[in-house]
Scaffold this motif. Sequence first.
Motif, PDB file in Angstrom:
ATOM      1  N   GLU A  26       0.829  -1.196   0.000  1.00  0.00           N
ATOM      2  CA  GLU A  26       0.000   0.000   0.000  1.00  0.00           C
ATOM      3  C   GLU A  26       0.867   1.250   0.000  1.00  0.00           C
ATOM      4  OE1 GLU A  26      -2.654   2.157   3.328  1.00  0.00           O
ATOM      5  OE2 GLU A  26      -3.254   0.112   2.863  1.00  0.00           O
ATOM      6  N   ARG A  29       2.874   2.474  -3.349  1.00  0.00           N
ATOM      7  CA  ARG A  29       2.159   3.254  -4.348  1.00  0.00           C
ATOM      8  C   ARG A  29       2.408   4.738  -4.157  1.00  0.00           C
ATOM      9  NH1 ARG A  29      -3.175   0.076  -3.509  1.00  0.00           N
ATOM     10  NH2 ARG A  29      -3.324   1.604  -1.878  1.00  0.00           N
ATOM     11  N   SER A  33      -1.970  11.605  -7.230  1.00  0.00           N
ATOM     12  CA  SER A  33      -2.987  11.322  -8.225  1.00  0.00           C
ATOM     13  C   SER A  33      -2.825   9.932  -8.836  1.00  0.00           C
ATOM     14  CB  SER A  33      -2.918  12.368  -9.334  1.00  0.00           C
ATOM     15  OG  SER A  33      -3.830  12.054 -10.358  1.00  0.00           O
ATOM     16  N   ARG A  34      -3.954   9.277  -9.064  1.00  0.00           N
ATOM     17  CA  ARG A  34      -3.960   7.983  -9.745  1.00  0.00           C
ATOM     18  C   ARG A  34      -4.476   8.137 -11.182  1.00  0.00           C
ATOM     19  NH1 ARG A  34      -2.003   6.810  -5.355  1.00  0.00           N
ATOM     20  NH2 ARG A  34      -2.781   5.387  -3.790  1.00  0.00           N
ATOM     21  N   GLN A  50      -9.573  16.417 -11.812  1.00  0.00           N
ATOM     22  CA  GLN A  50      -9.677  16.576 -10.365  1.00  0.00           C
ATOM     23  C   GLN A  50     -11.027  17.162  -9.973  1.00  0.00           C
ATOM     24  OE1 GLN A  50      -6.106  18.854  -9.491  1.00  0.00           O
ATOM     25  NE2 GLN A  50      -5.183  17.032  -8.547  1.00  0.00           N
ATOM     26  N   VAL A  53     -13.568  14.334 -10.271  1.00  0.00           N
ATOM     27  CA  VAL A  53     -13.433  13.385  -9.163  1.00  0.00           C
ATOM     28  C   VAL A  53     -13.985  14.005  -7.879  1.00  0.00           C
ATOM     29  CG1 VAL A  53     -11.745  12.226  -7.669  1.00  0.00           C
ATOM     30  CG2 VAL A  53     -11.532  12.074 -10.143  1.00  0.00           C
ATOM     31  N   ALA A  83     -13.026   7.150  -0.594  1.00  0.00           N
ATOM     32  CA  ALA A  83     -12.160   6.342  -1.455  1.00  0.00           C
ATOM     33  C   ALA A  83     -12.097   6.933  -2.865  1.00  0.00           C
ATOM     34  CB  ALA A  83     -12.652   4.895  -1.501  1.00  0.00           C
ATOM     35  N   ILE A  84     -13.210   7.479  -3.338  1.00  0.00           N
ATOM     36  CA  ILE A  84     -13.202   8.140  -4.650  1.00  0.00           C
ATOM     37  C   ILE A  84     -12.275   9.352  -4.595  1.00  0.00           C
ATOM     38  CG2 ILE A  84     -14.613   9.477  -6.265  1.00  0.00           C
ATOM     39  CD1 ILE A  84     -16.933   7.539  -5.566  1.00  0.00           C
ATOM     40  N   TRP A  85     -12.399  10.156  -3.538  1.00  0.00           N
ATOM     41  CA  TRP A  85     -11.512  11.314  -3.388  1.00  0.00           C
ATOM     42  C   TRP A  85     -10.054  10.876  -3.263  1.00  0.00           C
ATOM     43  CZ3 TRP A  85     -14.907  14.225   0.699  1.00  0.00           C
ATOM     44  CH2 TRP A  85     -15.821  15.037   0.032  1.00  0.00           C
ATOM     45  N   THR A  87      -8.486   8.672  -4.727  1.00  0.00           N
ATOM     46  CA  THR A  87      -7.829   8.371  -5.993  1.00  0.00           C
ATOM     47  C   THR A  87      -7.115   9.592  -6.552  1.00  0.00           C
ATOM     48  OG1 THR A  87      -9.766   8.913  -7.343  1.00  0.00           O
ATOM     49  CG2 THR A  87      -9.533   6.620  -6.602  1.00  0.00           C
ATOM     50  N   GLU A  88      -7.441  10.781  -6.032  1.00  0.00           N
ATOM     51  CA  GLU A  88      -6.884  11.995  -6.606  1.00  0.00           C
ATOM     52  C   GLU A  88      -6.254  12.949  -5.594  1.00  0.00           C
ATOM     53  OE1 GLU A  88      -5.668  13.754  -9.821  1.00  0.00           O
ATOM     54  OE2 GLU A  88      -6.829  11.925  -9.844  1.00  0.00           O
ATOM     55  N   GLN A  93      -6.360  10.486   0.949  1.00  0.00           N
ATOM     56  CA  GLN A  93      -5.584   9.264   1.117  1.00  0.00           C
ATOM     57  C   GLN A  93      -5.106   9.137   2.559  1.00  0.00           C
ATOM     58  OE1 GLN A  93      -2.507   9.655  -1.822  1.00  0.00           O
ATOM     59  NE2 GLN A  93      -3.916   9.318  -3.532  1.00  0.00           N
TER      60      GLN A  93
END
Length: 152
Positions: A26, A29, A33-34, A50, A53, A83-85, A87-88, A93
């Motif tokens: 984990e 990574r 941003s993903r 962004q 997202v 979790a959606i947030w 990703t960016e 995170q």
Amino acid sequence: MNTGSNEPGEVAVAFDETRTEEVRGEQERGLGSRAPEFIKARRLLHVSWQVGVFVIGLAVVVTGIIMLPLPGPGWVVIFGGMAIWATEFVWAQLVLRWTKRKVTEAAQRALDPKVRRRNIILTTVGLVIVAILVGIYVWKFGIAMPWKIENQ
């Protein structure tokens, strides 16, 4: 601060060799941003990405907040929006990692035999108190149906 890289958008990550493989994977990574590389390469496209997202994550989080007092899995939906947030956005995170760590710690504490015994005792005492209160209410007021079946 020297991160060991000259490439824009790369993130320096420190490794802790004492961690498990799952946690190490984990952290490898890194944060950030993903988004796909072709989106990150163009500033306007990346900012648009962004914003999209953020709006989608906000809609999911607001839906979860609405579900809190209503029937539905409110907290699950809120964490799905986080979790959606994540990703960016780095802040999401970090919040998600902190939440995962706290949930794991709570699960480990809940598996402790002393804590389980205490929880079972407290639950039993609570149920006995509720049963006594319901019994007193029924004894004092009886069971009255809110509708009148006899008159129909």
